[in-house]
Write an enzyme that holds these catalytic residues in place. Structure first.
Site, mmCIF file in Angstrom:
data_model
loop_
_atom_site.group_PDB
_atom_site.id
_atom_site.type_symbol
_atom_site.label_atom_id
_atom_site.label_comp_id
_atom_site.label_asym_id
_atom_site.label_seq_id
_atom_site.Cartn_x
_atom_site.Cartn_y
_atom_site.Cartn_z
ATOM 1 N N TYR A 157 10.267 -3.145 -3.059
ATOM 2 C CA TYR A 157 9.090 -3.438 -2.221
ATOM 3 C C TYR A 157 7.993 -2.398 -2.484
ATOM 4 C CZ TYR A 157 6.036 -4.457 1.682
ATOM 5 O OH TYR A 157 4.919 -4.778 2.435
ATOM 6 N N LYS A 161 4.130 -2.842 -3.973
ATOM 7 C CA LYS A 161 2.907 -2.442 -3.277
ATOM 8 C C LYS A 161 2.171 -1.327 -4.045
ATOM 9 C CE LYS A 161 2.831 -5.491 -0.007
ATOM 10 N NZ LYS A 161 1.729 -6.469 0.111
#
Ligand code: NDP
Ligand code: 8X3
Length: 257
Positions: A157, A161
């Site tokens: 994740y 990002k």
């Protein structure tokens, strides 16, 4: 706000959370909206609600940002009156699990990478040329504090990002002479369906994420998006990190009780 009146705003992931609040906030400010997500029934409901409450036009359609063919097809077939997109909000995104990399399910990695990185790229690839043609536009990416810091259990994740941060910075350079602004809004914890999705529908686990603190709301982020979108043409918010007051960084929180 007069600056948004009759602008065309394209939002991905508008069926829930930040995307949905952002759509409503833009509508309140007189912008016309193209709202998209996979759950078309929710998108249609939101379109009906917005049309009833605000005097703006809404074009709802189903879009899975992971499917480049579909993205290309939908955007290249937009009715001509909807092609002059002023603002793109690349919001669709998700997390899967909070496991250590060496124990994790790779299927979740594919979903995060396909949605948060490739999906954002696909939509941008098709919409930015319309903005370049008009020498006008604003791309607002929804990144995360996880795009600036890394935490255990978040390798993929956080990588997605961090990618959004990098893509945003490159885009800004590429579009500098095209009259197109590029911003990212990078929140800490926002209470939406994000944790429910991250924990595959386990609502107890999702609720615990916010235990003992007041997280941000989707409306807080929508307000930040509107702030970015309403700066005068000569000013750009490059990056905005916005956190709950009880969250110092990606992994240190102050919880009461
Ligand atoms: P939600 O789960 O409430 O909303 C996510 C939205 O993304 C939904 O509308 C969902 O729609 C859409 N979406 C997911 N996958 C796809 C896909 N393949 N194609 C199109 N749309 C998709 O979470 P948030 O509102 O919190 O998340 C919005 C963004 O904010 C994400 O990019 C997230 O990473 C980011 N963010 C969230 C934080 C948080 O703490 N909540 C903090 C920092 C950043 P549908 O399922 O109908 O397709
Ligand atoms: C979602 C918030 O803190 O789980 O981007 O990374 S966090």
């Amino acid at each position: 706000m007069e600056r948004l009146k009759n602008k065309i705003v394209f939002i991905t992931g508008a069926s829930s959370g930040i995307g949905k609040s952002t759509a409503i906030e833009f509508a309140k400010n007189g912008a016309n909206l193209i709202i998209t997500a996979r759950r078309i029934e929710r998108i249609n409901e939101l379109a009906d609600f917005i049309r009833k409450e605000y005097a703006v036009k809404v074009l709802p359609f189903q879009l899975d940002v992971r499917n480049y063919k579909l993205v290309k097809n939908v955007i290249s077939n937009l009715p001509s009156e909807w092609q002059n997109i002023d603002i793109l909000v690349n919001n669709a995104g998700m997390g899967r699990g909070l496991n250590k990399l060496y124990e994790d399910d790779v299927n979740g990695w594919e979903e995060m990478i396909d949605t948060n990185i490739k999906g954002l790229l696909y939509v941008s690839r098709e919409i930015i040329p319309l903005m370049v043609k008009n020498q006008n536009g604003h791309v607002i990416n929804i990144g995360s504090i996880a795009g600036h810091e890394a935490y255990g259990g978040g390798a993929v994740y956080c990588a997605t990002k961090h990618s959004v941060t990098a893509i945003t910075r490159s885009m800004r350079i590429e579009l500098l002479d095209k009259g197109i602004r590029v911003s990212t809004i990078d929140p800490g914890m926002v209470e939406t369906e994000f944790s429910l999705v991250r924990f595959y529908g386990d609502s107890e686990k999702a609720k615990n994420v916010y235990k003992g603190l007041t997280p941000l709301s989707a409306d807080d982020i929508a307000e930040a998006v509107i702030f970015c979108a309403t700066r005068p043409k000569h000013a750009n918010i490059n990056e905005m990190i916005i956190m709950p007051s009880q969250q110092a960084n990606a992994f240190i929180n102050f919880r009461k009780g």
